[in-house]
Write a protein that holds these residues in place. Structure first.
Motif, PDB file in Angstrom:
ATOM      1  N   GLN E 122       0.851  -1.284  -0.115  1.00  0.00           N
ATOM      2  CA  GLN E 122      -0.032  -0.003   0.014  1.00  0.00           C
ATOM      3  C   GLN E 122       0.841   1.076   0.048  1.00  0.00           C
ATOM      4  O   GLN E 122       0.637   2.518  -0.529  1.00  0.00           O
ATOM      5  CB  GLN E 122      -0.768   0.108   1.209  1.00  0.00           C
ATOM      6  N   GLN E 123       2.009   1.072   0.839  1.00  0.00           N
ATOM      7  CA  GLN E 123       2.664   2.542   0.933  1.00  0.00           C
ATOM      8  C   GLN E 123       3.390   2.824  -0.590  1.00  0.00           C
ATOM      9  O   GLN E 123       3.430   3.960  -0.816  1.00  0.00           O
ATOM     10  CB  GLN E 123       4.108   1.948   1.946  1.00  0.00           C
ATOM     11  N   GLY E 124       3.577   1.880  -1.206  1.00  0.00           N
ATOM     12  CA  GLY E 124       3.896   1.994  -2.697  1.00  0.00           C
ATOM     13  C   GLY E 124       2.988   2.756  -3.430  1.00  0.00           C
ATOM     14  O   GLY E 124       3.203   3.798  -4.035  1.00  0.00           O
ATOM     15  N   LEU E 125       1.771   1.952  -3.404  1.00  0.00           N
ATOM     16  CA  LEU E 125       0.706   2.788  -4.395  1.00  0.00           C
ATOM     17  C   LEU E 125       0.361   4.140  -3.870  1.00  0.00           C
ATOM     18  O   LEU E 125       0.160   4.829  -4.738  1.00  0.00           O
ATOM     19  CB  LEU E 125      -0.614   1.807  -4.086  1.00  0.00           C
ATOM     20  N   VAL E 126       0.125   4.294  -2.536  1.00  0.00           N
ATOM     21  CA  VAL E 126      -0.123   5.506  -2.152  1.00  0.00           C
ATOM     22  C   VAL E 126       0.930   6.616  -2.480  1.00  0.00           C
ATOM     23  O   VAL E 126       0.603   7.794  -3.036  1.00  0.00           O
ATOM     24  CB  VAL E 126      -0.555   5.471  -0.682  1.00  0.00           C
ATOM     25  N   SER E 127       1.966   6.438  -2.232  1.00  0.00           N
ATOM     26  CA  SER E 127       3.042   7.295  -2.630  1.00  0.00           C
ATOM     27  C   SER E 127       3.034   7.587  -4.070  1.00  0.00           C
ATOM     28  O   SER E 127       2.848   8.928  -4.481  1.00  0.00           O
ATOM     29  CB  SER E 127       4.736   6.674  -2.293  1.00  0.00           C
ATOM     30  N   ARG E 130       0.246   9.869  -4.828  1.00  0.00           N
ATOM     31  CA  ARG E 130       0.268  10.905  -4.188  1.00  0.00           C
ATOM     32  C   ARG E 130       1.340  11.908  -5.200  1.00  0.00           C
ATOM     33  O   ARG E 130       1.251  13.211  -5.491  1.00  0.00           O
ATOM     34  CB  ARG E 130       0.858  11.096  -2.856  1.00  0.00           C
ATOM     35  N   LYS E 131       2.259  11.314  -5.834  1.00  0.00           N
ATOM     36  CA  LYS E 131       3.317  11.888  -6.507  1.00  0.00           C
ATOM     37  C   LYS E 131       2.737  12.131  -8.126  1.00  0.00           C
ATOM     38  O   LYS E 131       3.231  13.154  -8.798  1.00  0.00           O
ATOM     39  CB  LYS E 131       4.679  11.066  -6.703  1.00  0.00           C
TER      40      LYS E 131
END
Lengths: 659, 323, 273, 143, 134
Positions: E122-127, E130-131
């Motif tokens: 999730q951390q990767g997808l959210v980042s 956001r970018k």
């Protein structure tokens, strides 16, 4: 009531064409205290001055106002005139009716009006002037030089040659300083030791120089012409009188520690001289590392010393001496690399600092002058030089340029090509800065003739890779990414002020800049003076600089010292601050703003009924005070006043202007 | 459980008994319920006179100037603001730390008697006491309860340091600053700044026209601790003696300037002013400007720091045209 | 000691093993991790511009909850969450304007009273590596492990204040406490490509390749990480890397540090137990 | 607003440090750079000698504007005097404005010994500014 | 690529400095950022060039640069920058200027490979969203 004489100068037509002298004279006659008014074509001429002298006598004048050119022009002339007539020279006031009136205004009516106002203001000030006197102070005709590097050596020699006695204080066991560590010097590549060691010997042999090594300045009191300095002679554990410098002791000493002089690339003993050509060539015991001092057993040096010079009982000695002038020449430290982990210094033995490289190149250094990789003792094929390590870096290092690195790196590249044929130098730089005689040409030589490749880019990271080092950067000029595999990386470490510079500045009442380099009195016009009279600067303690600049500054400081010591006596500035102890609360706000350390606290005793109470008040040292008056405003109760520019005078001037 | 007054009495009595101090400055009750003047206690028995009540607002610290010569050591009870006065005097070298023993008294704000009186028009009040955040008001028609927060002195509503910042002994546990004090600090200054230039001059003229030049603001101020005030001098005469408004303005401007960077915001000047002149609006303006130009600085927290007008940085900005 | 515990999204889903081993080992070490009650996603990235303030709402909400619960420290595991929380907390301490906005919106009075810590920091400072070493029952003797720091724990340098940015040591000290052989290699702080693996896979793959090669050349048998995204990248592109280069560097297991800790403390529970 | 009388000539009191600004004024003179006659200079050794009391006194006695001029920061003859000047008069100037005094009435400028032209232009500007403001009545004695 | 007075005087630097809170003009082009960038080889405009282009107002070159989407905000560069410029923040500002001005998102969930959607944390997808998306 004062008897004030007013004298108006025509200055030919310079004043008289714009200011109506008649009308001004008429107005002056009505001013309070004015008993005599006269005028002259050229007041500064002998005739004009004679007229003033005569009028003072004839009309018993006790204050004089001259309406003329700027006081910056003739104040001293007219002070002497007034003095010759028997008045205190500070009974004179000048109204500037030329530069600040006739020359800048065209309309005669308003210019005359203004001239009258200026005269009235000067009259008001003169009416409140007090007699002021300079005091004469004797001079101790000896100088102290702090620091025995090339700056201190040069200053000491120049002062001594002029015939004055000099004490040269050095904290290490030998003089020589940083220059003694260097191999060749730019831009001529002459050998550092060859030009320095004769000077060191001169110092040792000079009849006027008293060498005080292994010693530090503990306390400085007094003022220009009359400093009292306490020097701590650290216990050397070697009797300097008896020691012959034979060296048997350090040959036999069993405890080895990293040599500071060799930048840790070689060992020295606990009893040691820093380097073979040391002056004096007599060792000292480093007690922190000496077996006898740490464990109570050993005494090998004492056993082998044929002169019986080893003295474990020696104690630090505090010696008090008097000086007329002080030269500070304490040099610099190299920048600590704790913040530069990206360069792998300390992680890989083949990443070294520029000063370490200097030792590697040096014939008397740990490798006998061969450039060898510390990791395997092999000569390097490819060497990366990284500039601005700790310089021009406001985030992690010094924001300033260290000034010497561009040139010494060019030198290192040249020396590499000479000492290791076929080796390649890669110099990573941000900008190459070579202002100085023959400097640009020297840099040209590094890449034109000696094959150095200059790459415009700050190295971002050094990756150790097996026994090689990978240097990653970019060449900003071409936009090409750079990844070099090299055998050695040399970091051009920045120049810092000495770690204890601030402490010494406090002792000397001089200031430092934000990076602890000592401040000169004026950045352009008084580059070797400090704002404390009698204290002068030489060399890198004032800011990073190379050897030619250092030596020039040292000689300049020496001239300043010599011209000071040559004086019969010193006259103090009479327009100094003065404390009214009745009003003084003793809160020392004045002291906080005094740039000269001229204010000190003292305790006075006062009777209160039966009891004697002590009270703190401020006291001005008139020898140190330069008369700026910053203290007078800091003082809320107005207890500290400035002679010649008193509160009473300035308020009277304001009132007179606004009349 | 021991009451707060009793705690102070115990501290004072013990310090006197043990010979730790020869005099204690604290607060006592005299003729009026709305006053708790400074008490000078020299024997343990009289320690019982000491009180801690809603009106112990007076700052005993300035009395040290007159008394520290006569005593080896003096004990002083200090609230947050009083303790900063101690630092003020220490920094001004008007007091030696060794000569005083500081009994710190965390303070939850003092009560404004005028506000209490206004709350009970026509009723006779005989005593006011405080229990936590409540005020108990004894009136001729019974005891009433008021929320303490609503009846604080104005100066206490913006107090950022209710706890002593320097002390040897603490009378009781520290208290939390009131919420929102940081935001309230410069609200009045900002309100004056908002006015138009001419309106501002008119405003201040209105204020200072009331000034009687009684010098109460100066006399109560711990930052005004000169042996002889510049305005009391005859030669040179810095301001005229007559009550000219221009002289009053001169006095007030220079007074404010003399405490610039030194005022520790106790607000006593404003509280004691018989003409209700909002002097804090002037003092705090200077504090606000000093903070903005030369970096945050709060006076009276550390006697060893340098007051902002007694130091400088080369890169200071200027509030005028430097071109 | 009691800590507020912020797990973050990934630990509840893809990185369940990270959370499990964390809670198991914490329990074994006598550390009480009390999960923040109503936590939300931290936003994964700290906003890198002056205009966005509201992404800080979520972390501040959790921090304020931690404070209300009486905790002085809030612990996070995922390097992404740690980075966001640590920087948010710093902003709440130092930036009055942002603080005012956030507190105004949340109707809170949070000023950074809670310390944001990483589990590794607790192990180092609160437990102590020397004490930890004594508690290890199955020392990882002979295991050649390469720590991989990544970026988010360490950078930005002046905001994170976690360890020396260029030469960190906390992972190495931790591994030594467990008895492992630490593999030193220069790429341990080089970026793995981060979220580029979502949009620019070849870039991430190349970055990963360098790290793995460097670790392998220096003898690593396993990599240890504190970040689910690093782990994903290091594992995901190992395969492609193997195909492309045929390098033996592929096949290096990538483990969360808590997995090794659980193993050394011998508290690892198998799935489903 | 004050009423501007016809042909109003303001009175401007200038405190100039001896080493820079006073020298700058002299240079304006030797260079014959004309400026209005409204200014009267009081010579002080350093701008740090100028007490705020002097300024208030000048307003009280009828000055329409007051100028304090010193060396540029870093060039002080006494090394640090003008750094104190800068702090003191930053505070005083803001305070006077806060009290409703027009900012043009009290000015602080750095003028070096080589800036004769700058001295003249400062004089021209300040005179023009104060002329358009009219006579100062604020802070002034009632007499 | 050409530098003109109009470009240098354009509002770009100001806008970028405002959005990023960074002083673009502080950069003296030592290029330490570029030397250490772990993904620099995939960039068309290098980090130090980003700052230089911004100083010179080369808006088109900046906004068309691939670099804006390659930078992983790992902050290696700013941790070494001697001029205290947070370069990822400058790049972020450019990215925002671009996303705002041109609209559209660089990344859309539909474009992600199923493999990534399934495995990535999730951390990767959210980042990434956001970018790369508004």
């Amino acid at each position: 009531m004062k008897r004030i004489g007013v004298f108006l100068c025509w200055c030919g037509s310079n004043i008289a064409a714009t200011v109506d002298i008649e009308e001004t004279m008429a107005a002056a006659r009505k001013m309070p205290g004015v008993v005599y008014v006269d005028h002259n074509k050229y007041t500064c001429s002998e005739i004009g001055q004679a007229m003033i002298r005569e009028a003072i006598a004839a009309h018993r004048l006790d204050r004089v106002v001259i309406g003329s050119c700027s006081p910056r022009m003739h104040e001293n002339t007219f002070r002497k005139t007034v003095e010759a007539a028997g008045l205190n020279p500070f009974y004179l006031e000048i109204a500037n009716i030329r530069e600040q009136c006739s020359w800048v205004h065209k309309d005669k009516l308003t210019a005359t009006e203004k001239a009258i106002s200026l005269i009235r203001t000067a009259v008001a000030k003169a009416a409140r002037s007090e007699p002021l006197f300079s005091t004469e102070m004797s001079i101790e005709r000896r100088a102290l030089v702090i620091g025995g590097g090339i700056a201190g050596i040069q200053a000491a020699l120049d002062i001594a040659d002029a015939g004055f006695e000099v004490d040269l204080v050095e904290k290490e066991p030998s003089i020589g300083g940083r220059m003694a560590q260097l191999d060749k010097t730019f831009p001529t590549l002459d050998c550092s030791a060859c030009i320095l060691t004769p000077k060191m010997v001169d110092v040792a042999q000079h009849g006027n120089i008293n060498l005080i090594t292994y010693s530090e300045v503990e306390k400085v009191e007094g003022f220009v012409g009359n400093f009292t300095v306490t020097i701590r002679n650290r216990a050397r554990s070697v009797d300097m009188e008896k020691c012959t410098g034979c060296g048997d002791c350090y040959a036999k000493c069993p405890s080895k520690v990293d040599s500071e002089f060799e930048m840790g690339l070689a060992k020295r003993r606990a009893i040691y001289t820093p380097f073979p050509q040391a002056v004096p060539n007599k060792p000292a015991i480093d007690r922190a590392n000496c077996r006898y001092f740490t464990s109570g057993k050993c005494k090998v040096c004492q056993k082998v010393c044929p002169a019986g010079a080893i003295d474990y009982e020696q104690q630090d000695q505090l010696v008090e001496k008097k000086y007329g002038a002080i030269v500070v020449a304490t040099g610099f430290d190299t920048h600590k690399l704790d913040n530069y982990g990206e360069y792998a210094y300390g992680k890989h033995p083949d990443v070294i600092t520029s000063l370490e490289f200097e030792r590697l190149v040096n014939a008397s250094g740990p490798t006998g002058g061969k450039i060898l990789r510390p990791s395997n003792g092999q000569p390097p094929k490819n060497v990366a030089f990284i500039q601005c390590v700790g310089s021009r870096d406001k985030a992690k290092g010094n924001p300033y340029c260290a000034k010497i690195c561009c040139m010494y790196t060019a030198k290192h590249a040249i020396l590499l090509s000479e000492k290791v044929p076929g080796a390649n130098a890669f110099v990573f730089y941000i900008d190459v800065r070579t202002p100085g005689k023959d400097y640009e040409e020297f840099y040209n030589r590094a890449y034109e003739e000696c094959g150095a490749t200059y790459i415009r880019g700050n190295v971002s990271k050094v990756f150790p890779d097996g026994d090689k080092l990978v240097v990653r950067s970019v060449d900003a000029l071409s936009g090409a990414l750079v990844e070099l595999v090299v055998d050695m990386v040399v970091l051009a470490t920045s120049v810092d002020a000495r770690a204890d510079a601030r402490e010494l500045a406090q002792k000397l009442s001089i200031t430092t800049n934000a990076y602890n380099f000592f401040n000169e009195a004026h950045p352009k016009l008084r580059p070797v003076e400090t704002q404390t009279a009698g204290v002068f600067l030489a060399g890198a303690c004032q800011g990073p600089k190379d050897i030619p600049d250092t030596v020039a500054q040292a000689s300049a400081a020496a001239v300043k010292v010599v011209s000071l010591l040559n004086k019969e006596s010193l006259l103090s500035n009479p327009t100094v601050a003065e404390v009214d102890i009745k009003l003084c609360s003793g809160d020392m706000s004045c002291l906080a703003v005094c740039p000269y350390g001229a204010i000190a606290e003292k305790f006075i005793e006062e009777r209160h009924g039966r009891e004697i109470r002590k009270r703190r008040v401020a006291e001005v040292n008139t020898a140190l005070c330069q008369g700026c008056g910053a203290c007078t405003v800091a003082c809320r109760p107005g207890a500290i006043n400035l002679k010649g520019f008193t509160n009473e005078q300035i308020l009277a001037e304001v009132d007179a202007i606004c009349l | 459980m021991m009451g707060q007054s009793e705690k102070l009495q115990k501290i004072a009595a013990e310090a006197l008994e043990q010979g730790q101090v020869t005099m204690v400055l604290g607060w006592c009750k005299k003729d009026f319920w709305w006053q708790a003047p400074v008490a000078f206690i020299t024997d343990p028995a009289s320690a019982a006179r000491l009180v801690w009540d809603p009106f112990t607002v007076y700052n005993p610290v300035k009395y040290l100037l007159d008394n520290h010569h006569c005593h080896e050591k003096i004990g002083v009870f200090v609230k947050g603001c009083d303790s900063r006065a101690v630092n003020r005097l220490l920094q001004d070298r008007r007091l030696e730390r060794e000569k005083v023993v500081l009994f710190g008294v965390p303070c939850d704000g003092k009560t404004d008697a005028a506000k209490i009186k206004a709350a009970f028009p026509g009723r006779k009040i005989s005593a006011v006491s405080r229990v936590d955040e409540k005020l108990l008001v004894d009136t001729d028609s019974g005891t009433e309860t008021l929320p303490a927060a609503g009846y604080l002195l104005d100066k206490c509503q913006t107090c950022r340091h209710p706890n002593p910042v320097v002390y040897d002994v603490l009378a009781w546990e520290k208290v939390e600053p009131r919420p929102g004090v940081d935001d309230a600090r410069f609200v009045r200054v900002a309100a004056v700044e908002q006015k138009e230039l001419e309106e501002r001059y008119a405003y201040w003229l209105r204020q200072f026209d009331r000034c009687l030049r009684c010098f109460a603001c100066r006399n109560v101020c711990a930052a005004c601790n000169c042996r002889t005030c510049i305005f009391d001098q005859a030669e040179p005469r810095w301001i005229g003696k007559a009550s000219d408004l221009a002289d009053t303005l001169n006095y007030q401007i220079i007074r404010a300037f003399h405490v610039a960077g030194r005022c520790f915001e106790c607000g006593e000047c404003e509280r004691v002013c018989p003409a209700d002149i909002p002097l804090q609006e002037l003092n705090r303006k200077l504090i606000k400007d000093i903070n903005e130009y030369f970096g945050e600085y709060e006076a009276g927290l550390d006697p060893n720091d340098k007051p902002p007008l007694g130091t400088y940085r080369g890169e200071d900005p200027a509030g005028f045209d430097e071109s | 000691m009691r800590y507020s515990y912020y797990p973050g999204c990934t630990l509840k889903t893809k990185a369940k093993v990270f959370e499990d081993t964390t809670l198991q080992t914490a329990r074994a070490l006598g550390l009480e991790f009390a999960e923040v009650e109503e936590w939300q996603c931290c936003g994964a990235l700290y906003p890198l511009n002056t205009e966005e303030v509201f992404p800080l709402l979520s972390p501040v909400r959790s921090l304020a909850q931690a404070r209300a619960a009486g905790c002085t420290k809030l612990v996070t595991l995922c390097a992404g969450c740690y980075n966001v929380f640590r920087r948010t907390n710093r902003t709440m301490r130092s930036d009055a304007e942002v603080r005012g906005k956030i507190n105004g919106y949340l109707e809170e009075d949070y000023r950074g009273q809670v310390d944001v810590v990483h589990y590794l920091e607790i192990l180092k400072n609160d437990v102590g590596f020397a004490e930890l070493a004594e508690k290890v029952s199955r020392r990882l003797e002979g295991r050649k492990i390469a720590p991989y720091y990544g970026c988010l724990l360490l950078k930005p340098r002046n905001e994170m204040d976690f360890d020396d940015v260029e030469n960190p040591t906390i992972f190495e000290d931790f591994l030594r406490a467990l008895g492992a052989n630490v593999v030193e290699y220069p790429y341990r702080t080089e970026c793995c490509g981060s979220y580029l693996s979502m949009a620019n896979e070849e870039v991430a793959a190349t970055a990963v390749g360098r790290i793995l090669t460097s670790a392998f050349k220096n003898g690593a048998e396993a990599l240890v990480v504190a970040c689910p995204l690093c782990k994903y990248n290091l594992e995901e592109y190992q395969k492609g890397f193997r195909e492309a280069a045929g390098s033996p560097a592929a096949g290096i297991p990538v483990l969360y540090f808590t997995e090794l800790l659980a193993e050394a403390l011998d508290v690892r529970e198998q799935d489903g137990q | 607003m004050s009423v501007k009388p016809e042909g109003f000539e303001p009175l401007i009191v200038a405190f100039c440090c001896n080493w820079c600004s006073y020298a700058g004024a002299d240079l304006a003179g030797t260079s014959r750079m004309a400026y209005p006659t409204n200014v009267r200079i009081i010579r002080v050794p350093c701008s740090s000698r100028v007490n705020p009391s002097f300024i208030i006194r000048a307003f009280q006695r009828g000055a329409d504007a007051v100028l304090v001029a010193g060396c540029h920061p870093g060039d002080c003859h006494y090394h640090s005097g003008n750094f104190f000047t800068r702090r003191r008069f930053t505070v005083l100037k803001q305070m006077l404005e806060y009290m409703g005094i027009e900012p043009e009435r009290f000015q602080v400028r750095w003028i070096s010994g080589s800036e004769g032209a700058k001295f003249a232009s400062v004089m021209n500007n300040i005179t023009a500014e104060v002329k358009s403001l009219g006579p100062n009545r604020k802070l002034r004695d009632a007499r | 690529m050409k530098v003109t007075t109009d470009k240098i005087n354009s509002n770009l630097i100001k806008e970028v400095e405002e959005v990023s809170g960074q002083k673009v003009s502080a950069c003296f082009q030592c290029a330490k950022c570029t030397g250490g960038c772990p993904v620099v080889w995939a960039m068309d405009v290098y980090p130090h060039q980003i700052l230089r282009y911004a100083q010179l107002g080369l808006a088109d070159e900046l906004l068309n640069s691939k670099t804006l989407w390659i930078c992983a905000s790992c902050q290696t560069c700013d941790s070494r920058c001697p001029r205290e410029v947070d370069i990822p923040k400058v790049i972020e500002a450019l990215r925002l200027v671009l996303l705002r001005a041109r609209g559209g998102n660089y990344l859309h969930p539909n474009n992600l490979p199923a493999r990534v959607l399934e495995n990535a944390p999730q951390q990767g997808l959210v980042s990434a969203f956001r970018k790369y998306a508004r």
